[in-house]
Design a protein around this motif. Structure first.
Motif, PDB file in Angstrom:
ATOM      1  N   LEU A  24      -4.285  -2.795  -6.603  1.00 49.61           N
ATOM      2  CA  LEU A  24      -3.630  -2.870  -5.122  1.00 49.61           C
ATOM      3  C   LEU A  24      -4.889  -3.546  -4.362  1.00 49.61           C
ATOM      4  O   LEU A  24      -4.692  -4.596  -3.411  1.00 49.61           O
ATOM      5  N   VAL A  25      -6.233  -3.203  -4.480  1.00 56.58           N
ATOM      6  CA  VAL A  25      -7.130  -3.907  -4.069  1.00 56.58           C
ATOM      7  C   VAL A  25      -7.530  -5.505  -4.194  1.00 56.58           C
ATOM      8  O   VAL A  25      -7.763  -6.086  -3.208  1.00 56.58           O
ATOM      9  N   ARG A  26      -7.102  -5.667  -5.422  1.00 55.73           N
ATOM     10  CA  ARG A  26      -7.413  -6.981  -5.871  1.00 55.73           C
ATOM     11  C   ARG A  26      -6.330  -8.019  -5.220  1.00 55.73           C
ATOM     12  O   ARG A  26      -6.526  -9.083  -4.574  1.00 55.73           O
ATOM     13  N   SER A  27      -5.058  -7.072  -5.171  1.00 53.33           N
ATOM     14  CA  SER A  27      -3.639  -7.943  -4.391  1.00 53.33           C
ATOM     15  C   SER A  27      -4.175  -8.077  -2.870  1.00 53.33           C
ATOM     16  O   SER A  27      -3.955  -9.201  -2.207  1.00 53.33           O
ATOM     17  N   LEU A  28      -4.706  -7.036  -2.156  1.00 56.64           N
ATOM     18  CA  LEU A  28      -4.957  -7.200  -0.773  1.00 56.64           C
ATOM     19  C   LEU A  28      -6.308  -7.927  -0.353  1.00 56.64           C
ATOM     20  O   LEU A  28      -6.297  -8.430   0.781  1.00 56.64           O
TER      21      LEU A  28
ATOM     22  N   THR B  36       0.842  -1.184   0.193  1.00 57.71           N
ATOM     23  CA  THR B  36       0.066  -0.003   0.029  1.00 57.71           C
ATOM     24  C   THR B  36       0.763   1.338   0.228  1.00 57.71           C
ATOM     25  O   THR B  36       0.648   2.043  -0.680  1.00 57.71           O
ATOM     26  N   VAL B  37       1.977   1.176   0.874  1.00 56.39           N
ATOM     27  CA  VAL B  37       2.715   2.368   0.661  1.00 56.39           C
ATOM     28  C   VAL B  37       3.617   2.648  -0.446  1.00 56.39           C
ATOM     29  O   VAL B  37       3.370   3.726  -0.967  1.00 56.39           O
ATOM     30  N   ALA B  38       3.811   1.681  -1.112  1.00 56.81           N
ATOM     31  CA  ALA B  38       4.633   1.521  -2.394  1.00 56.81           C
ATOM     32  C   ALA B  38       3.692   2.399  -3.506  1.00 56.81           C
ATOM     33  O   ALA B  38       4.044   3.202  -4.158  1.00 56.81           O
ATOM     34  N   THR B  39       2.309   1.766  -3.446  1.00 57.30           N
ATOM     35  CA  THR B  39       1.380   2.299  -4.428  1.00 57.30           C
ATOM     36  C   THR B  39       1.113   3.577  -4.258  1.00 57.30           C
ATOM     37  O   THR B  39       1.101   4.251  -5.093  1.00 57.30           O
ATOM     38  N   VAL B  40       0.742   4.078  -3.035  1.00 59.18           N
ATOM     39  CA  VAL B  40       0.450   5.449  -2.537  1.00 59.18           C
ATOM     40  C   VAL B  40       1.517   6.490  -3.156  1.00 59.18           C
ATOM     41  O   VAL B  40       1.411   7.367  -3.741  1.00 59.18           O
TER      42      VAL B  40
ATOM     43  N   ASP C 111      -6.352 -10.719  -1.783  1.00 60.73           N
ATOM     44  CA  ASP C 111      -5.829 -11.995  -2.032  1.00 60.73           C
ATOM     45  C   ASP C 111      -4.818 -12.488  -0.882  1.00 60.73           C
ATOM     46  O   ASP C 111      -3.458 -12.219  -1.034  1.00 60.73           O
ATOM     47  N   ARG C 112      -5.426 -12.989   0.024  1.00 59.82           N
ATOM     48  CA  ARG C 112      -4.715 -13.207   1.372  1.00 59.82           C
ATOM     49  C   ARG C 112      -3.864 -12.153   2.184  1.00 59.82           C
ATOM     50  O   ARG C 112      -2.815 -12.243   2.849  1.00 59.82           O
ATOM     51  N   GLY C 113      -4.331 -10.784   1.554  1.00 62.98           N
ATOM     52  CA  GLY C 113      -3.916  -9.727   2.324  1.00 62.98           C
ATOM     53  C   GLY C 113      -4.500  -9.032   3.575  1.00 62.98           C
ATOM     54  O   GLY C 113      -5.458  -9.586   3.834  1.00 62.98           O
ATOM     55  N   PRO C 114      -4.451  -7.924   3.812  1.00 61.70           N
ATOM     56  CA  PRO C 114      -5.085  -7.199   4.846  1.00 61.70           C
ATOM     57  C   PRO C 114      -6.616  -7.190   4.694  1.00 61.70           C
ATOM     58  O   PRO C 114      -7.339  -7.355   5.649  1.00 61.70           O
ATOM     59  N   ILE C 115      -7.150  -6.864   3.407  1.00 60.71           N
ATOM     60  CA  ILE C 115      -8.633  -6.939   3.141  1.00 60.71           C
ATOM     61  C   ILE C 115      -9.061  -8.071   3.665  1.00 60.71           C
ATOM     62  O   ILE C 115     -10.007  -8.517   4.388  1.00 60.71           O
ATOM     63  N   CYS C 116      -8.457  -9.298   3.333  1.00 65.26           N
ATOM     64  CA  CYS C 116      -8.663 -10.733   3.460  1.00 65.26           C
ATOM     65  C   CYS C 116      -8.563 -10.911   5.247  1.00 65.26           C
ATOM     66  O   CYS C 116      -9.844 -11.467   5.753  1.00 65.26           O
TER      67      CYS C 116
END
Length: 309
Positions: free
Chosen positions: A95-99, A67-71, A101-106
């Motif tokens: 980024l949302v799709r990545s998060l 997220t930091v890198a994308t922002v 996929d087993r990321g913070p949103i998950c």
């Protein structure tokens, strides 16, 4: 059991955090609150809250390296003008799709719905069609390459009368509908590069012919850019250790002729050219593993050729 959609977490937790992060970074880069509000699609009052630290958010995202890198990438792009709203949106959606996929949103989803824990839930992952992802990645890559060409010094001087295009094929491409390019081609007007539209599949038979010929011989070469043949550009290629391949211009089946010439070399050269024929402008193709790769090489060749001029 309470039903919570991942999209609710994106709206309620992710989006406010990212907006606050972007507002802070854009402020640091000298953008006014009015400009920030226009870029983020929020009110100036909201930007003021974000900058003062009262905008809320979730530290889980603030501390996430992706997220930091994308922002940071979006903030740099919006400030420099190298990104527009479309580019920023594409970055955030990726980024949302990545998060998810087993990321913070998950992780947040499992916290909000404890019933999901231990189930190995892959609802979001399963929804990502690999074919759709491949198409999206190719379109994004071509669009990035086109923007690179538009900002490349000296590019306007080597755009032929028929225009330039940049194309990239899907893996295992079969025909021109599997090659994305710029509809209407790229033109130079008053020294500026004009990109008339966003890339589409099947938009250019001309550059697709070269791309498909290349992928038939070397599947790792999936992209090409056509420009006017220029001797200083060819010399710049030779100075970089590239041996440009010359081929005939007036073959009826250009694709078959290119494949034959590539087979003779037993490789696809990074640069191939012809000197033209009756009614055919001299053309050079710059090949790459991706559209961005080809655009970066052309940028480097133009920089080298400008020093010779």
């Amino acid at each position: 059991m309470s039903l919570v959609l991942p999209s609710e977490l994106v709206v309620d937790r992710f989006l406010p955090t990212v907006r606050a992060m972007l507002a802070a970074r854009l402020t640091d880069r000298g953008m006014t609150q009015q400009e920030i509000a226009a870029n983020l699609g929020v009110t100036q009052a909201a930007v003021s809250k974000y900058v003062s630290g009262d905008g809320g958010g979730d530290d889980r995202f603030r501390d996430d390296p992706e997220t930091v890198a994308t922002v940071d990438r979006i903030a740099d792009g919006l400030t420099s003008g190298e990104m527009d709203g479309y580019d920023a949106l594409a970055e955030l959606l990726s980024l949302v799709r990545s998060l998810e996929d087993r990321g913070p949103i998950c992780e947040l989803h499992e916290e909000e719905m404890p019933e999901l824990r231990g189930l190995g839930c892959d609802l979001c992952v399963r929804g990502l069609d690999p074919d759709v992802r491949a198409e999206r990645d190719v379109l994004t890559n071509v669009r990035t390459a086109a923007r690179t060409l538009a900002s490349t010094p000296g590019m306007a001087e080597i755009i032929p009368n028929v225009g330039t295009n940049v194309g990239m094929a899907l893996p295992d491409a079969r025909d021109e509908t599997d090659v994305a390019a710029i509809p209407g081609r790229i033109y130079a007007m008053s020294g500026r590069i004009e990109i008339p539209a966003n890339p589409e599949f099947g938009a250019s038979k001309h550059v697709a012919t070269a791309v498909l010929a290349a992928t038939d011989v070397d599947p790792d070469i999936r992209a090409a850019i056509n420009v006017a043949t220029d001797d200083t550009l060819l010399e710049a290629a030779r100075e970089r250790g590239i041996d440009p391949l010359e081929f005939d211009a007036d073959y009826e089946d250009r694709g078959e002729h290119l494949r034959d010439r590539f087979d003779e070399r037993d490789t696809v050269p990074r640069v191939a050219f012809h000197r033209g024929a009756f009614g055919i402008e001299p053309t050079t193709y710059v090949f790459g593993s991706s559209a961005s790769d080809a655009a970066d090489l052309l940028d480097a060749l133009l920089e080298g050729s400008s020093m010779e001029r």
